[in-house]
Enzyme design. Structure first.
Site, PDB file in Angstrom:
ATOM      1  N   TYR A  76       0.912  -0.630  -0.049  1.00 24.79           N
ATOM      2  CA  TYR A  76      -0.018   0.248  -0.052  1.00 24.79           C
ATOM      3  C   TYR A  76       0.994   1.136  -0.048  1.00 24.79           C
ATOM      4  O   TYR A  76       0.638   2.254  -0.453  1.00 24.79           O
ATOM      5  CB  TYR A  76      -0.801   0.112   1.172  1.00 24.79           C
ATOM      6  CG  TYR A  76      -1.681   1.050   1.558  1.00 24.79           C
ATOM      7  CD1 TYR A  76      -2.899   1.252   0.288  1.00 24.79           C
ATOM      8  CD2 TYR A  76      -1.864   2.195   2.075  1.00 24.79           C
ATOM      9  CE1 TYR A  76      -3.703   3.051   0.451  1.00 24.79           C
ATOM     10  CE2 TYR A  76      -1.955   3.425   2.543  1.00 24.79           C
ATOM     11  CZ  TYR A  76      -3.536   3.037   1.586  1.00 24.79           C
ATOM     12  OH  TYR A  76      -4.155   4.084   2.223  1.00 24.79           O
ATOM     13  N   ALA A  77       1.680   1.152   0.487  1.00 20.85           N
ATOM     14  CA  ALA A  77       3.163   2.474   0.968  1.00 20.85           C
ATOM     15  C   ALA A  77       3.257   2.510  -0.323  1.00 20.85           C
ATOM     16  O   ALA A  77       3.816   4.008  -0.780  1.00 20.85           O
ATOM     17  CB  ALA A  77       3.574   2.139   1.676  1.00 20.85           C
ATOM     18  N   ALA A  78       4.001   1.783  -0.861  1.00 22.52           N
ATOM     19  CA  ALA A  78       4.638   2.054  -2.643  1.00 22.52           C
ATOM     20  C   ALA A  78       3.506   2.385  -2.995  1.00 22.52           C
ATOM     21  O   ALA A  78       4.092   3.563  -3.541  1.00 22.52           O
ATOM     22  CB  ALA A  78       5.407   0.970  -2.815  1.00 22.52           C
ATOM     23  N   LYS A 107       1.353   4.571  -3.035  1.00 22.80           N
ATOM     24  CA  LYS A 107       0.612   5.916  -2.344  1.00 22.80           C
ATOM     25  C   LYS A 107       2.138   6.784  -2.722  1.00 22.80           C
ATOM     26  O   LYS A 107       1.539   8.194  -3.051  1.00 22.80           O
ATOM     27  CB  LYS A 107       0.151   6.039  -1.199  1.00 22.80           C
ATOM     28  CG  LYS A 107      -1.243   4.986  -0.994  1.00 22.80           C
ATOM     29  CD  LYS A 107      -1.891   5.850  -1.374  1.00 22.80           C
ATOM     30  CE  LYS A 107      -3.647   5.469  -1.252  1.00 22.80           C
ATOM     31  NZ  LYS A 107      -4.619   6.403  -2.397  1.00 22.80           N
TER      32      LYS A 107
END
Ligand SMILES: NC(=O)c1ccc[n+]([C@@H]2O[C@H](COP(=O)([O-])OP(=O)(O)OC[C@H]3O[C@@H](n4cnc5c(N)ncnc54)[C@H](O)[C@@H]3O)[C@@H](O)[C@H]2O)c1
Length: 275
Positions: free
Chosen positions: A151-153, A155
């Protein structure tokens, strides 16, 4: 007079949560809004309630996005603003994250935005008044959060994409992103139901002392989409009550040290200073 009078806006993922509140606030400020969501029933219900147009679309499907965006623009009678809000998250340690899960995060959170940009950028470049884009990213895209690497990547990539648009098309298009910490929405309900104590930690570490609400994101989006935001582009703004200022481990230690020092007498403090 509203801050968004005359604006014609597409908001993706607006059947519920942050997107719904963005659509709601934009309408309150005078905009005409088209809601685009995978959940067709939810989109139509939200449209009825808010007085917005509504369409079912899967942001991961490039052809469908092109068709539906063109239809929405026709029905709105033009387009001044795109809000890329549709998104999804997954919680999984990196080594247990399957290729499918990783791909899904990229498809929804990154490619979904790319599909909208490809259709909307030429429209904005052709029209005299240009256009404005608000992309909903996440604090996870700024600082990593354990168990949310995929998810972080996705975003982090979308923050980059939003600023690239500002650089490449700055003469006509204003493009900014918003990154939030935890926001109370249907998507985050599961955490409230299963681990309310985890949310107490979030509240404790948030300098402003409360959890984020969809309204916080909607108000920031209104500003970015409005003419008040006249000379800001390519920025990622954190809507987080200050939580990203805190470094959890260091904060805990620092709070303990402060409490300890506060409990010391003047003589003891002087002795520590000397040593
Ligand atoms: N809630 C939080 O704590 C939080 C924190 C940081 C960032 N965000 C971001 O804010 C945005 C909204 O989150 P939310 O909490 O309101 O989520 P939510 O799940 O409540 O709402 C997301 C909406 O997007 C729609 N959607 C999902 N996949 C789609 C697809 N393929 N095509 C079209 N629509 C699709 C869903 O149907 C839903 O209506 C997301 O981009 C999310 O990553 C949320």
């Amino acid at each position: 007079m509203g801050l968004l009078d005359g604006k014609k806006v597409i908001v993706t993922g607006a059947a519920q949560g942050v997107g719904y509140e963005i659509a709601n606030r934009f309408i309150e400020e005078g905009a005409s809004v088209a809601i685009l969501d995978l959940n067709g029933e939810g989109a139509f219900a939200a449209g009825d309630k808010l007085g917005a147009l509504a369409y079912q679309v899967d942001v991961t499907d490039s052809e469908m996005m092109e068709q539906v965006i063109n239809k929405a623009v026709k029905d709105l009678g033009g387009l001044t603003t795109l809000v890329n809000n549709a998104g999804a998250s997954v919680v999984s340690p990196l080594h247990k994250t399957s290729l499918d899960m990783f791909q899904q995060m990229l498809d929804i959170n990154l490619k979904g935005v790319f599909h909208a940009l490809r259709v909307v950028i030429p429209m904005f470049m052709e029209q005299e008044e240009g256009g404005s884009i608000v992309t909903i990213a996440s604090g996870a895209g700024v600082k990593p959060i354990s168990g949310q690497s995929a998810y972080a990547a996705s975003k982090a990539a979308v923050i980059s994409l939003a600023s690239s648009v500002a650089l490449e098309y700055g003469s006509k298009i204003k493009s900014n992103s918003l990154s939030s910490s935890y926001i109370e929405t249907p998507a985050s309900q599961i955490l409230r139901d299963t681990m309310p104590e985890a949310l107490e930690d979030v509240r404790d570490y948030t300098p402003m002392g409360r959890l984020g609400q969809p309204r916080d994101m909607a108000d920031a989006s209104v500003f970015l989409a409005s003419d008040l935001c006249s000379f800001i582009t390519g920025q990622n703004i954190e809507v987080d009550g200050g939580i990203f200022l805190a470094q959890a481990g260091l904060e805990k230690m620092s709070a303990k040290v402060t409490a300890y020092i506060e409990g010391m007498s003047e003589e003891e403090r002087a002795a520590v200073k000397k040593s």
